[in-house]
Scaffold this motif. Sequence first.
Motif, mmCIF file in Angstrom:
data_model
loop_
_atom_site.group_PDB
_atom_site.id
_atom_site.type_symbol
_atom_site.label_atom_id
_atom_site.label_comp_id
_atom_site.label_asym_id
_atom_site.label_seq_id
_atom_site.Cartn_x
_atom_site.Cartn_y
_atom_site.Cartn_z
ATOM 1 N N UNK A 648 0.829 -1.205 0.000
ATOM 2 C CA UNK A 648 0.000 0.000 0.000
ATOM 3 C C UNK A 648 0.873 1.268 0.000
ATOM 4 N N UNK A 649 2.152 1.103 -0.223
ATOM 5 C CA UNK A 649 3.074 2.245 -0.191
ATOM 6 C C UNK A 649 2.752 3.265 -1.284
ATOM 7 N N UNK A 650 3.117 4.505 -1.006
ATOM 8 C CA UNK A 650 3.068 5.572 -2.017
ATOM 9 C C UNK A 650 4.388 5.563 -2.790
ATOM 10 N N UNK A 651 4.307 5.988 -4.033
ATOM 11 C CA UNK A 651 5.509 6.098 -4.860
ATOM 12 C C UNK A 651 5.573 7.501 -5.453
ATOM 13 N N UNK A 652 6.760 7.922 -5.792
ATOM 14 C CA UNK A 652 6.946 9.245 -6.364
ATOM 15 C C UNK A 652 7.930 9.224 -7.507
ATOM 16 N N UNK A 653 7.828 10.247 -8.343
ATOM 17 C CA UNK A 653 8.683 10.336 -9.516
ATOM 18 C C UNK A 653 7.886 10.066 -10.774
ATOM 19 N N UNK A 654 8.089 10.899 -11.795
ATOM 20 C CA UNK A 654 7.411 10.688 -13.066
ATOM 21 C C UNK A 654 6.140 11.494 -13.191
ATOM 22 N N UNK A 655 5.326 11.138 -14.180
ATOM 23 C CA UNK A 655 4.093 11.857 -14.474
ATOM 24 C C UNK A 655 3.182 11.898 -13.252
ATOM 25 N N UNK A 656 2.624 13.076 -12.996
ATOM 26 C CA UNK A 656 1.691 13.248 -11.903
ATOM 27 C C UNK A 656 2.335 13.501 -10.565
ATOM 28 N N UNK A 657 3.651 13.374 -10.458
ATOM 29 C CA UNK A 657 4.315 13.620 -9.175
ATOM 30 C C UNK A 657 5.460 14.628 -9.375
ATOM 31 N N UNK A 658 6.692 14.124 -9.475
ATOM 32 C CA UNK A 658 7.847 15.003 -9.694
ATOM 33 C C UNK A 658 8.472 14.618 -11.027
ATOM 34 N N UNK A 659 8.256 15.434 -12.025
ATOM 35 C CA UNK A 659 8.790 15.158 -13.347
ATOM 36 C C UNK A 659 10.315 15.299 -13.377
ATOM 37 N N UNK A 660 10.907 14.732 -14.413
ATOM 38 C CA UNK A 660 12.367 14.673 -14.617
ATOM 39 C C UNK A 660 13.008 13.570 -13.794
ATOM 40 N N UNK A 661 12.209 12.881 -12.960
ATOM 41 C CA UNK A 661 12.698 11.701 -12.260
ATOM 42 C C UNK A 661 11.956 10.483 -12.796
#
Length: 771
Positions: A648-661
Motif C-alpha cells: 500500500x506504499x506511495x511512490x513518487x517520480x514521473x508523471x503526476x508527481x515530480x517530473x524529470x525523475x
Amino acid sequence: MRFPTESLLSPRPVVCAVVAALSALSLPAWAAQPFVLKDIRVEGLQRTEAGTVFAVLPFRIGDTYTEDKGATALRALFATGLFKDVRLEVEDQSVIVVVEERPIIASVDFSGAREFDRDTLLKALKSIGVGEGQPFDKAQADRAEQELKRQYLTRSLYGAEVVTTVTPVERNRVNVTFAVNEGGVARIADIRITGNEAFSESTLRSELDLTTGGWLTWYTKSDRYSRAKLNADLETLRAYYLNRGYLEFNVESTQVAISPDKQNISITVNVKEGQRYLVTGVKLSGDFLGKDEEFKSLVSIRPGEAYRAEDVANTQRAFIERYGEFGFAFARAETVPQIDRDTGRVMVMINGDPGRRVYVRRINVSGNTKTRDEVIRREFRQFESAWYDSRRIKLSRDRVDRLGYFADVDVETNEVTGTLDQVDLTVNVKEKPTGSLLVGANFSSAEKLSFSASIKQENVFGSGNYLGIEFNTSRYSRTYVLSTVDPYFTNDGISRSLDLYYRTNKPLNSQGESYELVTPGASVRFGVPFSDYDTVFLGVGVERTEIRSSANLPENYERYRYVYGDKSTSVPLTLGWQRDGRDSALVPTDGRYQRLNVEWGVAGDTRYLRNNYQLQQYFPLSKRFTLGLNAEVGWGVGLNGRTYPIFKNFYGGGLGTVRAFDQNSLGPIDVTNAYIGGNRRINVNAELYVPFPGAGNDRTLRLFGYTDAGNVWGEGQSMADTKDNPIRVSAGIGLSWISPVGPLKLSWGTPLRYARTDRIQRFQFQIGTAF
C-alpha cells in the motif's frame, strides 16, 4: 394564359390566359365566358400525385369557372416549384391542366473540393433547396453556385470558381456535378489601426484574433480573413477601450482591400478614442423590491476609478439575476451614464424594473439525439409549476454542462401565449462524443518504452452510465481495470460504482526482476450528494495481494512475507470527498478542484489507514497567461500493532508527481537497491501557461514552464531530513496542445535537487483522443 386562334390549334377549342402578359401588351382580352365546371383533368404528370395539383386549384367541379380563377390557378401551380411549364385548356365545360414537370435531382457530387468535406457542402446546398429528390432548374443551379462560393469566402478562398454540369438520366431526373477550382487562400498581409493615441498600434493588434502571416498561422489560420472574425475583433477592440475609461470610443470605419490576384488582403481600422472618464458615483432608481441595500451590495462599479463597461455589464447582470431569484423572469436594469465632458467625469444611473413575477409552466429538452430526456431532467433544480428562479436555472444549466455529454448547453425562456404569469423553459443541448480512447507512452533508461491505454464511455446508450476499461503495461507493472458507474442508482441521486481490477507490479530493483506483486480485487462505492457542489463517497472492497518470488526479493518484502505469508487479504472501507469548481476540465484557467480519499483496512490479514488529499488552483493572470498550482499529500499507518502493508506504499517520480525523475523511483531504497516506496508522500507542482509564439489568442496550443517538488518517506524516516533524503525539485518546459486526435502534453525537464541514487527521466508525453 395563351390565346391562339382555332386555325392554329387542334380541333378542340383552347383558352389560355396570362394576365400579366396581356396587361403588358395592352391587348384586348379574349376571355372565356364563365361556365359551370363539369370536369377537371390533369395531363403530363410523371412523379407528382394528381392530388397535389387539385389541392392548389381555386375551383372544383360544380363551381363557376372564370378567367380570374384560371389566372389564379396558374400562379398557384407555378408557386409549387414542381413544374417547368403549366397551361390550362378549356373544352366542353371542362378544364384540362397540362403540366411539364421539372427534373428531379438524382444525385449531387463535387470534384476538386478539398477545403470542405462532402457532407458540409451537401448541408449548405440543402439549406437553399438543392439536394437529392428536389426539383431542379437553371435558377437553382445559379443559387447553388453562389452558395458554394459563399462557403469558400468564409475560408478566405476568394478566387474559388464553381462550374455546374447537369447530366439527364432516365425518368426525367438529372445528376448534378459541381466542379470546384478552389484557387489559393487569400491571406492578411497588413492590419493598420489609425486614430489611436492612448495605446500603441502593436498593443491594440495583440488583442485581435486576426493576424498577419506568421510561421504558425498554417495551424491557427488566424491570417485568413472573414467578416465575422473582423466584427468579433472590432468588438474586442471596443471592449478594450470601454474597460479603460473611454466611454465614447467608436470605430469610425473599416476598409478591406484585396489585391488583384485575390491573394493578399489589407485591413485598415479607423478609430476615435474620445476622452477618458472617471466614475464619480452610482445612483439607483426604480423598484428594487424593498431590498435596496441588497442590490447596492451587487454594484461592482467603483467611484474614483476609470469607467469600465465590464463592471457595468456585471452589475446589470447581477441585478437581473437577483430579480430572477424572486421570480421576475423579464426584469430590466438599464444604465444611463451622465457625462460631464468638461471635467472628464461620469455619474452612472441604474434604473431597475422587475416587471411581472412568473412561474415555470413546462421544461422542454431539445437537441439530445442520444442522451435520454430523464438524464438531463434529473439534473434540473428548477421545477415545473414552481416560481421562476434564475439561480436554480443557472445551477441546473451548469449541472447539465458538467455531465460532460454536451458541447453546448443553453436555456431559453419563452413567454406562454395568452398568459401574463407563465413561462416555458427550453434546454437546448448539442451532443458531443462521450467515449474516449487514451494512449500514453513514456521512455526512460530504466523502463525503456511503456504504454498505458483506456477505453471509456461516459454515457452508455444515452443512459448517463459510465463504462471504462483501462490497462497499463510496462517493463515493471501491468494494470487491468473494469469500471462501471450508475450516477443515479437511487432517485435521490446516490451513485454506485463497481470496479474489478488485476494488478501486477515489479518494483524497480537493480539486482533483477524475479519477483512481483499480484493483486486481484473488487470494490463497490456509493456517492452521496451533500450539496450541489459536494459529493461524499462511501465504499467497501476486497482484494488479495500475493508476493511471488524465486530470488532477489527485497529485504522488507522478505520480512513482510515471513510474518504474514505470501498472500494477504484486505477488506478496505473507503471514504472520499470531491468538489470541482474549475471552469474547464480540459483547459482550466480559473477555479479550484479538491479531492480527499481515506482507506481503512478493517478486516482480513491487514489493518491500516491510508489517506490522500489533492488540491488544484488555477489563477487567470491575464487573457493569455494562467498559473496552475497543485498539491498532493499522502499518509498511511499500520493499526492494531500491525505493520503498514508494504504493497500500500506511495511512490513518487514521473508523471503526476515530480517530473524529470524516473517513474516510482523516489523514496527509500533497501539493501538490495530496490525502490520500495513509503507510507508518506508530498508533491507540489506549479505550471505557468503562456501563448505559443505565433498562435495569437489560441488556447488550444500553449507552452508552459513548470516546477515540481516532492518526495516519499518510509516508516522511521524523518520528513525534516534534508541531508539523507531531501525534497526533490525539478523544473522544465512543456507543450500543451488540444490536437485533432486529442489532448497532447509534452514535457522536458531537469532535476534541480536530487540524490546520488535517483534515476533521471527528462522527457515525457501523453496523448488522448475521442470517438
